[in-house]
Design a protein around this motif. Structure first.
Motif, short mmCIF file in Angstrom:
data_model
loop_
_atom_site.label_atom_id
_atom_site.label_comp_id
_atom_site.label_asym_id
_atom_site.label_seq_id
_atom_site.Cartn_x
_atom_site.Cartn_y
_atom_site.Cartn_z
N ILE A 1 0.74 -1.18 0.04
CA ILE A 1 0.00 -0.06 0.05
C ILE A 1 0.97 1.14 0.13
CG2 ILE A 1 -1.44 1.20 1.31
CD1 ILE A 1 -2.85 -1.24 2.25
N SER A 2 1.84 1.24 0.86
CA SER A 2 2.86 2.48 0.87
C SER A 2 3.60 2.91 -0.54
CB SER A 2 3.98 2.38 1.80
OG SER A 2 3.24 2.09 3.19
N MET B 1 2.76 5.63 -2.90
CA MET B 1 3.80 6.70 -3.40
C MET B 1 3.91 6.76 -4.86
SD MET B 1 7.89 6.19 -2.56
CE MET B 1 7.40 5.76 -0.71
N GLN B 2 3.68 5.70 -5.74
CA GLN B 2 3.73 5.66 -7.18
C GLN B 2 2.63 6.74 -7.73
OE1 GLN B 2 6.31 4.52 -9.09
NE2 GLN B 2 7.29 4.28 -7.24
N PHE B 3 1.53 6.49 -7.31
CA PHE B 3 0.15 6.81 -7.82
C PHE B 3 0.00 8.55 -7.42
CE2 PHE B 3 -1.07 2.58 -8.11
CZ PHE B 3 -1.50 2.62 -9.66
N LEU C 1 3.39 15.30 0.37
CA LEU C 1 3.38 14.21 1.26
C LEU C 1 4.61 13.56 1.53
CD1 LEU C 1 0.22 12.22 0.51
CD2 LEU C 1 0.46 13.62 2.35
N ASP C 2 5.50 13.22 2.31
CA ASP C 2 6.75 12.74 2.81
C ASP C 2 6.63 11.36 2.76
OD1 ASP C 2 6.10 12.51 5.20
OD2 ASP C 2 6.98 14.20 6.20
N ILE C 3 8.11 10.77 3.00
CA ILE C 3 8.08 9.27 2.99
C ILE C 3 7.35 8.85 4.25
CG2 ILE C 3 10.32 9.55 4.21
CD1 ILE C 3 9.05 6.75 1.71
N GLY C 4 7.50 9.44 5.49
CA GLY C 4 6.69 9.18 6.44
C GLY C 4 5.14 8.96 6.30
N TYR D 1 3.74 8.26 3.53
CA TYR D 1 3.21 7.03 2.62
C TYR D 1 3.45 6.09 3.59
CZ TYR D 1 3.59 10.33 -1.20
OH TYR D 1 3.40 11.21 -2.46
N LEU D 2 4.53 5.86 4.52
CA LEU D 2 4.68 4.79 5.30
C LEU D 2 3.12 4.53 6.15
CD1 LEU D 2 8.11 4.77 6.11
CD2 LEU D 2 6.74 3.07 4.42
N ALA D 3 2.86 5.97 6.76
CA ALA D 3 1.63 5.93 7.74
C ALA D 3 0.34 5.34 6.85
CB ALA D 3 1.59 7.32 8.24
#
Length: 449
Positions: free
Chosen positions: A33-34, A38-40, A49-52, A54-56
């Motif tokens: 899902i992350s 991130m890709q879409f 949106l940062d990497i955190g 996307y992981l959230a």
């Protein structure tokens, strides 16, 4: 509440498979899902949106809600399927919360090997520490009621003590920044195994109905809250200028949820079946499909995590936060209503109701279990013999036998340790303390139930 009502023997008999689905499967689903988000989302105008974040998002939408499926399944007719759906749902929620908390504690803008290792260590620390805190609190409650005279002979005090100790486990978990949901779950398991058998008969009946009622009321309140929050117009104003983007985000998230579920349910079921020799213990493809379907619904945990992450700066001030909140509400409502309504017809098609009820339906109405009026906590009538050592489980004859039946071997040694050390100290079935005048003591046979 779930830990207190769980059917422990089925849960621990399928413990390895449940942990595969609930822990490893949640990590796989979160990763897919992350990465998909991130890709879409980077190609869409939804705000920074940062990497955190996307992981959230992965942790938020990896949290399942299998309440609808559990209300339809009958664990006496399909004990394997019920235990897998129930166990995976509980472990999944706990894993999602622990994973989300681990993400919150790290600055993931620049990920390297050191940060990844620290993240994994923090995740394992939260998981193990929360579990041990719940077990410890449950054991303390059993010791207090068994050894100390506090609350004896008083149903009100015994029931209040059990509820307060369960709440204490949650408060301690929050105080030490652990996972409250995981702590309460294992506290409930320990309390149902030891504490519940130490109280008087009237207290058992009271806790049985009280905990089931509170669980039902809590779940109902959560769904009512989600429904009322969906009517909050303020957050929808920020996405009203681009409804197509909001619909696209919700659709992408729902699609990623379905792909993430399929990515681990079917492969992990195949691996689990390889370690099982008996056809009755293997997970059929129809059962795998129901497990996949049961995990498509999202509920309170996803909502709580989304608000925790995307309202820290105010959902009415940042468009990206508003889109994520409204998309979470949309996914929760859509999956709960649509998939929930389709669950019963789907189960009837895949698992037709047998014409003759199994004999276990009449056996499982054991009045000495916390939820025996709807869900027997300890399962089959043979459970009491197993717990007292009446039925021995043979030693594995080879390494292969040990690998193919690990839960049987673990259960055998645990039962010996439990009967020799734990129950004499903390009480439990077969070790009810003598209380003159107690309703339990008026029926001596109860101490062996």
């Amino acid at each position: 509440m779930r830990g207190f009502q769980v059917k422990k023997k089925q849960f621990f008999r399928n413990f390895m498979t449940i942990m595969l689905f609930g822990a490893v499967g949640t990590l796989i689903s979160c990763s897919i899902i992350s990465l998909g988000a991130m890709q879409f989302f980077k190609k869409m105008d939804i705000g920074p949106l940062d990497i955190g974040d996307y992981l959230a998002i992965g942790a938020i939408f990896a949290a399942t809600d299998s309440v609808c499926t559990l209300q339809i399944l009958n664990q006496d007719e399909t004990p394997l399927l019920y235990s897998l759906v129930f166990g995976e749902g509980v472990v999944n929620d706990a894993t999602s919360v622990v994973l989300f908390n681990a993400i919150q504690n790290f600055d993931l803008t620049n990920i390297n090997a050191t940060i990844a290792w620290d993240f994994f260590r923090n995740f394992m620390y939260l998981f193990v520490s929360s579990t041990m805190l719940g077990v410890l609190t449950g054991l303390i409650s059993a010791y207090i009621i068994r050894k100390l005279y506090f609350g004896r002979h008083s149903t009100d005090r015994e029931v209040a003590l059990m509820m307060l100790m369960a709440y204490l486990s949650y408060m301690l978990a929050e105080l030490f920044y652990l996972s409250g949901i995981l702590t309460v779950f294992f506290c409930g398991i320990v309390m149902s195994h030891y504490t519940w058998h130490n109280v008087t008969e009237s207290s058992r009946v009271t806790t049985k109905h009280s905990f089931a009622t509170l669980s039902f009321v809590a779940e109902t309140f959560i769904f009512l809250y989600v429904g009322m929050d969906a009517l909050d117009i303020e957050k929808w104003r920020f996405v009203s200028d681009s409804p197509g983007t909001s619909v696209a985000v919700s659709s992408i998230l729902l699609g990623l949820v379905m792909v993430g579920r399929a990515a681990f349910v079917f492969p992990l079921s195949f691996l689990s079946n390889l370690a099982k020799k008996s056809p009755n213990e293997k997970i059929s493809f129809k059962q795998q499909f129901i497990i996949w379907w049961a995990g498509l619904m999202r509920g309170a945990v996803s909502m709580a995590l989304a608000y925790n992450r995307f309202t820290s700066a105010g959902h009415t001030h940042l468009r990206g936060n508003a889109i994520m909140i409204t998309s979470t509400i949309t996914v929760v409502l859509f999956s709960t209503v649509l998939f929930g309504l389709m669950t019963q017809p789907l189960i009837k098609i895949l698992l037709p109701h047998p014409k003759h009820q199994s004999r276990s339906m009449t056996i499982s109405s054991d009045p000495t279990t916390p939820k025996s009026f709807t869900v027997p906590l300890l399962g089959e009538a043979q459970d009491s013999l197993d717990d007292l050592g009446g039925q021995d489980i043979g030693r594995p004859s080879s390494i292969r036998a040990l690998l193919t039946t690990p839960t049987h071997t673990v259960h055998r040694y645990w039962r010996k340790f439990d009967n020799a050390f734990m129950r004499p100290l903390f009480g439990g079935r077969g070790f009810v303390p003598f209380v003159p005048g107690s309703p339990t003591e008026r029926h001596p046979q109860n101490q062996w139930q």
